[in-house]
Design an enzyme around this catalytic site. Structure first.
Site, mmCIF file in Angstrom:
data_model
loop_
_atom_site.group_PDB
_atom_site.id
_atom_site.type_symbol
_atom_site.label_atom_id
_atom_site.label_comp_id
_atom_site.label_asym_id
_atom_site.label_seq_id
_atom_site.Cartn_x
_atom_site.Cartn_y
_atom_site.Cartn_z
ATOM 1 N N GLN A 111 0.816 -1.207 0.000
ATOM 2 C CA GLN A 111 0.000 0.000 0.000
ATOM 3 C C GLN A 111 0.860 1.272 0.000
ATOM 4 O O GLN A 111 0.480 2.281 -0.595
ATOM 5 C CB GLN A 111 -0.918 -0.024 1.236
ATOM 6 N N LYS A 126 -2.742 -0.989 6.680
ATOM 7 C CA LYS A 126 -3.745 -2.022 6.384
ATOM 8 C C LYS A 126 -4.176 -2.644 7.688
ATOM 9 O O LYS A 126 -3.415 -2.648 8.659
ATOM 10 C CB LYS A 126 -3.133 -3.115 5.501
ATOM 11 N N GLY A 165 -12.483 -0.178 2.952
ATOM 12 C CA GLY A 165 -12.821 -1.583 2.747
ATOM 13 C C GLY A 165 -11.718 -2.363 2.061
ATOM 14 O O GLY A 165 -10.764 -1.808 1.529
ATOM 15 N N ASP A 166 -11.849 -3.660 2.109
ATOM 16 C CA ASP A 166 -11.030 -4.604 1.333
ATOM 17 C C ASP A 166 -11.874 -5.882 1.296
ATOM 18 O O ASP A 166 -13.100 -5.809 1.456
ATOM 19 C CB ASP A 166 -9.655 -4.817 1.999
ATOM 20 N N THR A 210 -12.001 0.975 -8.092
ATOM 21 C CA THR A 210 -10.858 0.077 -8.289
ATOM 22 C C THR A 210 -10.987 -0.640 -9.636
ATOM 23 O O THR A 210 -10.025 -0.697 -10.422
ATOM 24 C CB THR A 210 -10.751 -0.942 -7.138
HETATM 25 P P1 NDP Z 1 -14.548 -8.771 -2.138
HETATM 26 O O1 NDP Z 1 -14.630 -9.372 -0.799
HETATM 27 O O2 NDP Z 1 -15.591 -7.837 -2.594
HETATM 28 O O3 NDP Z 1 -14.412 -9.911 -3.251
HETATM 29 C C1 NDP Z 1 -13.432 -10.887 -3.204
HETATM 30 C C2 NDP Z 1 -13.711 -11.886 -4.308
HETATM 31 O O4 NDP Z 1 -12.635 -12.818 -4.380
HETATM 32 C C3 NDP Z 1 -14.974 -12.699 -4.041
HETATM 33 O O5 NDP Z 1 -15.632 -12.949 -5.255
HETATM 34 C C4 NDP Z 1 -14.416 -13.973 -3.435
HETATM 35 O O6 NDP Z 1 -15.269 -15.094 -3.546
HETATM 36 C C5 NDP Z 1 -13.175 -14.135 -4.284
HETATM 37 N N1 NDP Z 1 -12.210 -15.044 -3.671
HETATM 38 C C6 NDP Z 1 -11.845 -15.133 -2.383
HETATM 39 N N2 NDP Z 1 -10.953 -16.101 -2.202
HETATM 40 C C7 NDP Z 1 -10.766 -16.656 -3.413
HETATM 41 C C8 NDP Z 1 -9.976 -17.739 -3.875
HETATM 42 N N3 NDP Z 1 -9.180 -18.422 -3.037
HETATM 43 N N4 NDP Z 1 -10.031 -18.044 -5.193
HETATM 44 C C9 NDP Z 1 -10.829 -17.349 -6.036
HETATM 45 N N5 NDP Z 1 -11.592 -16.314 -5.653
HETATM 46 C C10 NDP Z 1 -11.567 -15.985 -4.360
HETATM 47 O O7 NDP Z 1 -13.117 -8.067 -2.183
HETATM 48 P P2 NDP Z 1 -12.575 -6.958 -3.181
HETATM 49 O O8 NDP Z 1 -13.166 -7.127 -4.524
HETATM 50 O O9 NDP Z 1 -12.660 -5.658 -2.502
HETATM 51 O O10 NDP Z 1 -11.022 -7.345 -3.223
HETATM 52 C C11 NDP Z 1 -10.479 -8.253 -4.165
HETATM 53 C C12 NDP Z 1 -8.982 -8.032 -4.259
HETATM 54 O O11 NDP Z 1 -8.722 -6.692 -4.682
HETATM 55 C C13 NDP Z 1 -8.208 -8.206 -2.957
HETATM 56 O O12 NDP Z 1 -6.916 -8.688 -3.259
HETATM 57 C C14 NDP Z 1 -8.098 -6.770 -2.445
HETATM 58 O O13 NDP Z 1 -7.008 -6.632 -1.571
HETATM 59 C C15 NDP Z 1 -7.871 -6.031 -3.747
HETATM 60 N N6 NDP Z 1 -8.165 -4.622 -3.764
HETATM 61 C C16 NDP Z 1 -9.370 -4.131 -3.340
HETATM 62 C C17 NDP Z 1 -9.634 -2.773 -3.426
HETATM 63 C C18 NDP Z 1 -10.953 -2.199 -3.061
HETATM 64 O O14 NDP Z 1 -11.126 -0.987 -3.232
HETATM 65 N N7 NDP Z 1 -11.913 -2.971 -2.594
HETATM 66 C C19 NDP Z 1 -8.613 -1.828 -3.910
HETATM 67 C C20 NDP Z 1 -7.413 -2.449 -4.400
HETATM 68 C C21 NDP Z 1 -7.220 -3.792 -4.299
HETATM 69 P P3 NDP Z 1 -16.598 -15.243 -2.634
HETATM 70 O O15 NDP Z 1 -17.600 -14.328 -3.270
HETATM 71 O O16 NDP Z 1 -16.934 -16.680 -2.750
HETATM 72 O O17 NDP Z 1 -16.208 -14.825 -1.262
HETATM 73 O O1 2IT Z 2 -5.875 -2.475 -1.432
HETATM 74 C C1 2IT Z 2 -6.386 -1.346 -1.515
HETATM 75 O O2 2IT Z 2 -5.846 -0.430 -2.130
HETATM 76 C C2 2IT Z 2 -7.695 -1.135 -0.883
HETATM 77 N N1 2IT Z 2 -8.268 -2.077 -0.333
HETATM 78 C C3 2IT Z 2 -8.318 0.232 -0.873
HETATM 79 C C4 2IT Z 2 -7.785 1.021 0.290
HETATM 80 C C5 2IT Z 2 -8.453 2.354 0.514
HETATM 81 O O3 2IT Z 2 -8.030 3.007 1.481
HETATM 82 O O4 2IT Z 2 -9.357 2.758 -0.212
#
Ligand code: NDP
Ligand code: 2IT
Length: 446
Positions: A111, A126, A165-166, A210
């Site tokens: 991050q 984080k 969130g994450d 994102t």
């Molecule tokens: P969510 O919780 O909204 O979604 C996560 C997704 O990943 C779900 O569909 C989940 O499945 C799936 N998942 C979890 N474990 C596995 C696995 N082992 N294999 C395949 N799929 C899997 O999270 P986000 O979309 O917010 O985050 C996703 C990624 O993006 C993370 O790495 C996060 O750190 C990163 N990220 C998020 C940001 C944000 O703004 N939210 C910003 C930048 C990065 P299920 O629905 O079954 O739980």
């Molecule tokens: O991994 C990431 O960049 C996030 N989950 C978003 C973090 C944030 O502060 O919006």
């Protein structure tokens, strides 16, 4: 890795042997920045790499909560306040049973440099918990969030540390966390959390940011390398916040999304209907397994989408860390994938990344490609400070501008250091790390 980096890395391997994801993230960065370390031998005397890798503060706490049957549970809460060199600690909260200190440290470390690339004034942090939100009722989620915030509140603030969130933490959880923070503090500090609901200080376009940002970055890569997005076939893993809005913006640009996945399996559908995916994931909180029956088309399979034999041009892993190893990367390459952009944090391991680069695959690391989420969080903080709201178009335009600027910073690093123009991983690490080092040196013994 040069000698100095190797010595610091060996020391970390000894001290943090039980934190494999953290060591993996450090190894990727250290390997990428060899060129700047070679040019700055003075960094060793200044202990720059030791200062970069040691978190400023780690908070671990107890989260007791009661389920709907009256049974008490205790989970572990974390906040890693890694670096405040560029601004208040900023980064998401993850609720997932696999959360550990090592996972928190890897995410907070990534991050720092991601946030530096946004060019906005935010440091790196984080947090999260090993709480599993799956199958919990709304009232259980609320009680857990209230207990989590009861401890966290004393450590955060709009100018100190701003969580968001994450995985497992979306607008519902942020609402409960924010409500508890306000009750505890008795002040209206809306900038203490981002990703809030639109009725109480949230920003338009944060939910989409994102995923949209990922596609803005991919479109820049395509423009730079002469690829027409129209008709490109894409695999997007995950079906959460990042994956859904990446798919939406991809489709809007003529990219055909042929597969999505979740923690249980994957869906293949040449006519992917994203409104059904949204309904399953955002409303029903269910599994993609329900999709074929609801949409009337598409096939569901158990297992990882990266073990499937699918012909595609692009892969955008948006699920979780280490989804793609060397075997899966080789399979993607064999099936035509020429561009991989990370929506998730560290979904490719270092062997997979090495294979992409050896095979001329365009590769964008998460710290560049998924920075749109945190960048828009920083825009939410700005709106909160100004006590006004921007329109969706205003926020989206700024987001696009930030993603284009991150792409430009990568190009500049490629030019300045004569890097392979497909190697966005070295470019992003060099650009992000250099900003943090320069600020650290300017501010003395940070
Ligand atoms: P969510 O919780 O909204 O979604 C996560 C997704 O990943 C779900 O569909 C989940 O499945 C799936 N998942 C979890 N474990 C596995 C696995 N082992 N294999 C395949 N799929 C899997 O999270 P986000 O979309 O917010 O985050 C996703 C990624 O993006 C993370 O790495 C996060 O750190 C990163 N990220 C998020 C940001 C944000 O703004 N939210 C910003 C930048 C990065 P299920 O629905 O079954 O739980
Ligand atoms: O991994 C990431 O960049 C996030 N989950 C978003 C973090 C944030 O502060 O919006």
């Amino acid at each position: 890795m040069n000698q100095y980096a190797q010595r610091v890395f060996d020391d970390l391997k000894r001290k943090d042997a039980s934190q494999p994801e953290f060591l993996q993230a450090v190894e990727e960065v250290f390997s990428s920045i060899r060129i700047i370390l070679d040019q700055h031998p003075e960094y060793e005397k200044m202990a720059i790499l030791e200062r970069l890798t040691e978190p400023e503060r780690i908070i671990q706490f107890k989260v007791p909560w009661m389920d709907d049957r009256g049974q008490m549970h205790v989970n572990r809460g974390y906040r890693v306040q890694y670096s405040s060199v560029l601004g208040p600690y900023k980064g998401g909260l993850r609720f997932h049973p696999a959360v550990s200190l090592g996972m928190m440290k890897f995410l907070a470390f990534e991050q720092i440099f991601k946030n530096a690339l946004t060019t906005l004034p935010i440091g790196g942090g984080k947090g999260g918990s090993d709480f599993d939100p799956k199958g919990k009722s709304d009232t259980e989620i609320m009680r857990f969030c209230q207990s989590f915030m009861t401890e966290l509140a004393r450590h955060i603030g709009p100018d100190v540390d701003v969580p968001a969130g994450d995985m497992g933490v979306g607008a519902r959880e942020i609402g409960y966390l924010y409500g508890q923070y306000r009750r505890l503090k008795g002040v209206s500090e809306s900038g203490v959390l981002t990703g809030k609901g639109l009725g109480y200080g949230g920003s338009l376009a944060r939910k989409e940011a994102t995923g949209y940002g990922l596609i803005y970055f991919v479109l820049e890569m395509m423009k730079q390398h002469g690829i027409d997005p129209q008709g490109q076939r894409a695999i997007i893993s995950g079906s959460g916040n990042v994956a859904i809005y990446a798919a939406e913006k991809a489709q809007a640009n003529g990219i055909q999304v042929i597969a999505m996945s979740d923690s249980r399996g994957y869906l293949v559908d040449e006519q992917l209907d994203l409104s059904v995916v949204k309904q399953i994931k955002e409303q029903l909180r269910g599994s993609l397994e329900q999709y074929p029956a609801m949409a009337g088309h598409g096939r569901w399979h158990a297992g990882s989408v990266y073990d499937a034999e699918l012909e595609a041009d692009l892969a955008m892993p948006c699920g979780t860390q280490n989804e793609i190893d060397a075997v899966r990367a080789a399979r993607l390459i064999d099936h035509g994938v020429r561009l991989v952009a990370e929506g998730a944090n560290m979904p490719d391991n270092n062997e997979a990344i090495a294979l992409y680069l050896q095979n001329g695959v365009l590769f964008a690391p998460g710290k560049a490609a998924n920075a749109g989420g945190v960048a828009t969080s920083a825009l939410e903080m700005s709106q909160n400070s100004m006590r006004l709201f921007w329109t969706f178009e205003e926020v989206d335009d700024k987001l696009r501008g930030i993603m284009i600027s991150i792409h430009r910073q990568c190009e500049e690093a490629m030019r300045q250091y004569d890097l392979d123009p497909k190697n966005y991983v070295a470019a992003a690490n060099i650009a992000g790390v250099q900003k943090v080092i320069d600020a650290m040196i300017a501010m003395g013994d940070y």
